[in-house]
Design a protein around this motif. Structure first.
Motif, PDB file in Angstrom:
ATOM      1  N   ASP A 168      14.224  24.611   1.182  1.00  0.00           N
ATOM      2  CA  ASP A 168      15.125  24.724   0.031  1.00  0.00           C
ATOM      3  C   ASP A 168      15.351  23.389  -0.675  1.00  0.00           C
ATOM      4  N   ASP A 169      14.563  22.384  -0.333  1.00  0.00           N
ATOM      5  CA  ASP A 169      14.585  21.062  -0.987  1.00  0.00           C
ATOM      6  C   ASP A 169      15.913  20.326  -0.838  1.00  0.00           C
ATOM      7  N   SER A 170      16.694  20.704   0.163  1.00  0.00           N
ATOM      8  CA  SER A 170      17.975  20.018   0.373  1.00  0.00           C
ATOM      9  C   SER A 170      17.838  18.810   1.294  1.00  0.00           C
ATOM     10  N   LEU A 171      16.754  18.768   2.085  1.00  0.00           N
ATOM     11  CA  LEU A 171      16.555  17.694   3.057  1.00  0.00           C
ATOM     12  C   LEU A 171      15.138  17.142   2.920  1.00  0.00           C
ATOM     13  N   LEU A 172      14.997  15.858   3.244  1.00  0.00           N
ATOM     14  CA  LEU A 172      13.690  15.204   3.241  1.00  0.00           C
ATOM     15  C   LEU A 172      13.425  14.610   4.613  1.00  0.00           C
ATOM     16  N   LEU A 173      12.312  15.016   5.224  1.00  0.00           N
ATOM     17  CA  LEU A 173      11.848  14.425   6.484  1.00  0.00           C
ATOM     18  C   LEU A 173      10.983  13.219   6.140  1.00  0.00           C
ATOM     19  N   VAL A 174      11.287  12.079   6.772  1.00  0.00           N
ATOM     20  CA  VAL A 174      10.516  10.859   6.552  1.00  0.00           C
ATOM     21  C   VAL A 174      10.051  10.343   7.907  1.00  0.00           C
ATOM     22  N   SER A 175       8.743  10.109   8.041  1.00  0.00           N
ATOM     23  CA  SER A 175       8.170   9.626   9.294  1.00  0.00           C
ATOM     24  C   SER A 175       7.741   8.176   9.127  1.00  0.00           C
ATOM     25  N   GLY A 176       8.032   7.370  10.166  1.00  0.00           N
ATOM     26  CA  GLY A 176       7.693   5.955  10.091  1.00  0.00           C
ATOM     27  C   GLY A 176       7.202   5.402  11.408  1.00  0.00           C
ATOM     28  N   VAL A 177       6.785   4.138  11.368  1.00  0.00           N
ATOM     29  CA  VAL A 177       6.231   3.443  12.529  1.00  0.00           C
ATOM     30  C   VAL A 177       7.159   2.299  12.894  1.00  0.00           C
ATOM     31  N   PHE A 178       7.452   2.197  14.182  1.00  0.00           N
ATOM     32  CA  PHE A 178       8.330   1.123  14.649  1.00  0.00           C
ATOM     33  C   PHE A 178       7.632  -0.235  14.603  1.00  0.00           C
ATOM     34  N   VAL A 179       8.418  -1.281  14.436  1.00  0.00           N
ATOM     35  CA  VAL A 179       7.915  -2.639  14.607  1.00  0.00           C
ATOM     36  C   VAL A 179       7.594  -2.842  16.086  1.00  0.00           C
ATOM     37  N   GLY A 180       6.431  -3.405  16.377  1.00  0.00           N
ATOM     38  CA  GLY A 180       6.060  -3.607  17.773  1.00  0.00           C
ATOM     39  C   GLY A 180       4.702  -4.243  17.880  1.00  0.00           C
ATOM     40  N   PRO A 181       4.139  -4.317  19.084  1.00  0.00           N
ATOM     41  CA  PRO A 181       2.805  -4.899  19.267  1.00  0.00           C
ATOM     42  C   PRO A 181       1.762  -4.140  18.460  1.00  0.00           C
ATOM     43  N   HIS A 182       0.603  -4.757  18.304  1.00  0.00           N
ATOM     44  CA  HIS A 182      -0.464  -4.152  17.501  1.00  0.00           C
ATOM     45  C   HIS A 182      -0.858  -2.779  18.026  1.00  0.00           C
ATOM     46  N   ASN A 183      -0.832  -2.611  19.363  1.00  0.00           N
ATOM     47  CA  ASN A 183      -1.263  -1.347  19.951  1.00  0.00           C
ATOM     48  C   ASN A 183      -0.096  -0.397  20.207  1.00  0.00           C
ATOM     49  N   GLN A 239       0.821  -1.206   0.000  1.00  0.00           N
ATOM     50  CA  GLN A 239       0.000   0.000   0.000  1.00  0.00           C
ATOM     51  C   GLN A 239       0.861   1.263   0.000  1.00  0.00           C
ATOM     52  N   VAL A 240       0.502   2.232  -0.846  1.00  0.00           N
ATOM     53  CA  VAL A 240       1.200   3.521  -0.886  1.00  0.00           C
ATOM     54  C   VAL A 240       0.399   4.492  -0.025  1.00  0.00           C
ATOM     55  N   LEU A 241       1.054   5.082   0.984  1.00  0.00           N
ATOM     56  CA  LEU A 241       0.342   5.835   2.018  1.00  0.00           C
ATOM     57  C   LEU A 241       0.420   7.337   1.860  1.00  0.00           C
ATOM     58  N   HIS A 242       1.506   7.848   1.267  1.00  0.00           N
ATOM     59  CA  HIS A 242       1.666   9.307   1.248  1.00  0.00           C
ATOM     60  C   HIS A 242       2.526   9.749   0.084  1.00  0.00           C
ATOM     61  N   LEU A 243       2.245  10.970  -0.401  1.00  0.00           N
ATOM     62  CA  LEU A 243       3.010  11.602  -1.482  1.00  0.00           C
ATOM     63  C   LEU A 243       3.341  13.033  -1.088  1.00  0.00           C
ATOM     64  N   SER A 244       4.520  13.504  -1.468  1.00  0.00           N
ATOM     65  CA  SER A 244       4.877  14.908  -1.214  1.00  0.00           C
ATOM     66  C   SER A 244       5.819  15.398  -2.306  1.00  0.00           C
ATOM     67  N   PHE A 245       5.558  16.591  -2.815  1.00  0.00           N
ATOM     68  CA  PHE A 245       6.402  17.223  -3.821  1.00  0.00           C
ATOM     69  C   PHE A 245       7.469  18.088  -3.169  1.00  0.00           C
ATOM     70  N   SER A 246       8.605  18.228  -3.845  1.00  0.00           N
ATOM     71  CA  SER A 246       9.566  19.262  -3.480  1.00  0.00           C
ATOM     72  C   SER A 246       8.984  20.612  -3.883  1.00  0.00           C
ATOM     73  N   HIS A 247       9.484  21.695  -3.283  1.00  0.00           N
ATOM     74  CA  HIS A 247       8.949  23.019  -3.580  1.00  0.00           C
ATOM     75  C   HIS A 247       9.209  23.437  -5.020  1.00  0.00           C
ATOM     76  N   SER A 248      10.280  22.927  -5.612  1.00  0.00           N
ATOM     77  CA  SER A 248      10.590  23.234  -7.008  1.00  0.00           C
ATOM     78  C   SER A 248       9.731  22.444  -7.981  1.00  0.00           C
ATOM     79  N   GLY A 249       9.086  21.375  -7.501  1.00  0.00           N
ATOM     80  CA  GLY A 249       8.284  20.522  -8.350  1.00  0.00           C
ATOM     81  C   GLY A 249       9.092  19.523  -9.157  1.00  0.00           C
ATOM     82  N   CYS A 250      10.412  19.532  -8.999  1.00  0.00           N
ATOM     83  CA  CYS A 250      11.274  18.638  -9.789  1.00  0.00           C
ATOM     84  C   CYS A 250      11.300  17.216  -9.237  1.00  0.00           C
ATOM     85  N   LEU A 251      11.026  17.058  -7.936  1.00  0.00           N
ATOM     86  CA  LEU A 251      11.067  15.749  -7.292  1.00  0.00           C
ATOM     87  C   LEU A 251       9.785  15.534  -6.502  1.00  0.00           C
ATOM     88  N   PHE A 252       9.475  14.282  -6.225  1.00  0.00           N
ATOM     89  CA  PHE A 252       8.465  13.978  -5.226  1.00  0.00           C
ATOM     90  C   PHE A 252       8.844  12.670  -4.532  1.00  0.00           C
TER      91      PHE A 252
END
Length: 586
Positions: free
Chosen positions: A148-163, A93-106
């Motif tokens: 300034d599109d030099s860095l990308l923040l990526v958020s994720g979920v740790f492996v762990g119990p269901h809750n 499953q693909v969960l999220h999309l984000s463009f760079s401010h220049s529009g050259c990358l996503f």
């Protein structure tokens, strides 16, 4: 008169075109002289526009439009509703999309635990893929480029119990795709966001009781591994108490300095909106009557119990304990009710007052708003909290725990709260940061929540609300078309996006949707084979839209006009062959 084009009264011709498709209406105008004459009649095109799109006649023409004919053509020809490419490199499953401010990358995030970075050329292609499983991630869920599109923040979920609710934020360099730093993030659906080019906001959660907790929002330097030996790399921003199992989630930052130069003003229904806005209130208000009054800056004094005759909070807490011990509490409180009551009494005497004068008055102000989902009645997010970030708070310099606090300022209060009366499942800012768009699933009218662990049932219809962050009021009526089916305990975030003229959202009904921001009408449904989780407009070309789905694909949509232009640019094989033959002869 063109051959084969019969002479008809203009009114009859107009009625016929009401039943044609957009393409037919426009193509007939190219070949029929009679219709070209009608096309110059603004009255007829105005009638056609209002009746075809079913727009209320109270809505004026778009402020940027030259004519009604141009408006009709814009809403047909510039909507990104033509599928031009399907990207299938993800295997879950693909969960999220984000463009760079220049529009050259996503960037794209997925349940396959990768974040992929794509190049937005004539044909979109994969540029890099980072697998986050070696860092004990279960999946990636959100990404955002810095200014300034030099860095990308990526958020994720740790492996762990269901809750398990723990997550992590990673920062990736766009120069060489190396991992620069990792920051803990709890709960994981805080997601995280950039405050400025080098500092990002994360969350942490501390349990105080069974349904009471404290959310702490941290400012983090993206270059922690490099700078940590010399300067502070983290600083506490805010500490906020949560009641009734609620938590702070989905943080984002709005730049107040951009409010006075909006891309599109949504003020044609300003008088109507003033009389029918969603409830907006300060935490300092004591009653529904106060909420209806004009807002005044709260005085920086110790808050008092509204129902205790002016008794200070600490006396009210002692009185509550005395009443319990002597059996004067009737009816008897449940354990949950008692915990909530004690927490409310405690926080009244241990909270820093809201900032006075929340609304920005200086157009050059460097103030920013921290916006997030929260609640006060149950665990499902049903309120939007707003906290002002002052210029001196936008750096990690200074004490790690922030400014020194008095004992009566243990917690920070929210500067503003917007009550949605439903489960919030998505938020997005307009490009000018003036308007906040909110996806929510409404609760039943007049419902009463007696148990915070049992929120009310939620509607299948998704309401898309619009709030003006300059006035803190709801504008326009809520948009509807998209639907969701999961119950409260399984409800998930559906990301929306806003361009200059359009707003788009995913849905659980296997479609993405596009609305016009000015006319408040749904313009297109974009089909997938499963839930559509996220949408993203190119920031430099609103006629390009991406949609991400549980069907593991990312679809690329362009407007009919953009498709024609791109096809015209592509070299035709016949011309290439002719050129090659001519070169052979020479």
């Amino acid at each position: 008169m063109d051959a084969g084009c019969p002479r008809l009264p203009d009114t009859v011709l107009f009625e016929i075109f009401l039943y044609l498709d957009h393409a037919d209406v426009l193509s007939v105008g190219l070949v029929c002289q009679q219709w070209r004459a009608v096309a110059r009649d603004e009255f007829l095109w105005k009638e056609l526009f209002y009746r075809y799109y079913r727009v209320s006649r109270d809505v004026p023409r778009h402020p940027g439009a030259v004519s009604w004919y141009d408006e009709f053509q814009r809403l047909y020809d510039t909507i990104p509703c033509v599928e031009v490419q399907a990207l299938k490199e993800h295997n879950d499953q693909v969960l999220h999309l984000s463009f760079s401010h220049s529009g050259c990358l996503f960037a794209s995030c997925s349940k396959d635990c990768t974040v992929k970075i794509w190049s937005n050329e004539l044909d979109i292609s994969l540029q890099h893929s980072s697998n986050m499983r070696p860092y004990n991630w279960s999946y990636t869920q959100f990404s955002q480029f810095n200014s300034d599109d030099s860095l990308l923040l990526v958020s994720g979920v740790f492996v762990g119990p269901h809750n398990s609710s723990s997550g992590e934020i990673a920062v990736i360099s766009m120069e060489n795709f190396t991992l620069l730093s990792r920051v803990r993030n709890k709960p994981y659906d805080v997601f995280g966001c950039w405050l400025n080019e080098t500092n990002l906001i994360s969350g942490n959660l501390h349990r105080i009781g069974r349904i009471t907790s404290c959310s702490v929002l941290w400012l983090n330097n993206a270059f922690q591994g490099i700078e940590s030996e010399n300067v502070n790399v983290v600083k506490r921003l805010f500490k906020i108490q949560n009641l009734n199992a609620s938590t702070i989630r989905t943080v984002m930052v709005a730049d107040c300095s951009r409010y006075d130069s909006p891309d599109l003003l949504l003020d044609y229904e300003e008088q109507l909106a003033a009389s029918s806005t969603c409830p907006v209130f300060d935490l300092g208000s004591d009653s529904e009557e106060e909420e209806a009054k004009p807002k005044l800056p709260p005085e920086p004094a110790v808050q008092e119990l509204p129902d205790a005759g002016g008794v200070p909070a600490e006396h009210g807490l002692q009185q509550l304990f005395d009443d319990i011990m002597e059996g004067r509490m009737r009816p008897a409180m449940t354990e949950t009710e008692l915990e909530t009551k004690v927490a409310e009494l405690f926080v009244r005497n241990r909270t820093k007052p809201p900032e006075p004068n929340l609304l920005p008055t200086d157009s050059n102000s460097k103030t920013k708003y921290l916006i997030f989902t929260t609640g006060c009645l149950t665990y499902s997010p049903h309120q939007i909290g707003i906290k002002r970030i002052l210029p001196h708070q936008m750096t990690t310099a200074g004490p790690v725990l922030g400014e020194e606090r008095r004992s009566d300022e243990f917690f920070d209060s929210l500067d503003h709260v917007i009550d949605i009366h439903g489960h919030i499942i998505g938020m997005g800012l307009s490009p000018d940061h003036r308007y906040l768009y909110v996806n929510s699933r409404a609760w039943p009218r007049d419902c009463v929540i007696s148990d915070p662990m049992q929120p009310p049932p939620i509607a299948e219809e998704i309401d898309l609300h619009v709030f003006d962050l300059k006035t803190m009021k709801e504008v326009k009526r809520a948009l509807r078309a998209h639907r969701a089916y999961t119950p409260n305990e399984e409800c998930f975030f559906i990301f929306l996006d806003v361009s200059r003229d359009f707003v788009a959202s995913g849905a659980e009904d296997r479609h993405g949707y596009i609305w016009d921001r000015h006319y408040n009408i749904c313009l297109a449904k974009l089909q997938h084979d499963n839930v559509v989780n996220s949408v993203a407009f190119s920031p430099v070309e609103q006629e390009l839209l991406l949609t991400a789905s549980d069907d593991t694909t990312i679809k690329v949509w362009r407007s009919p006009r953009a498709v024609r232009i791109r096809q015209a640019r592509r070299p035709r094989p016949r011309k290439l062959l002719f050129s090659w033959l001519m070169n052979q002869k020479s």
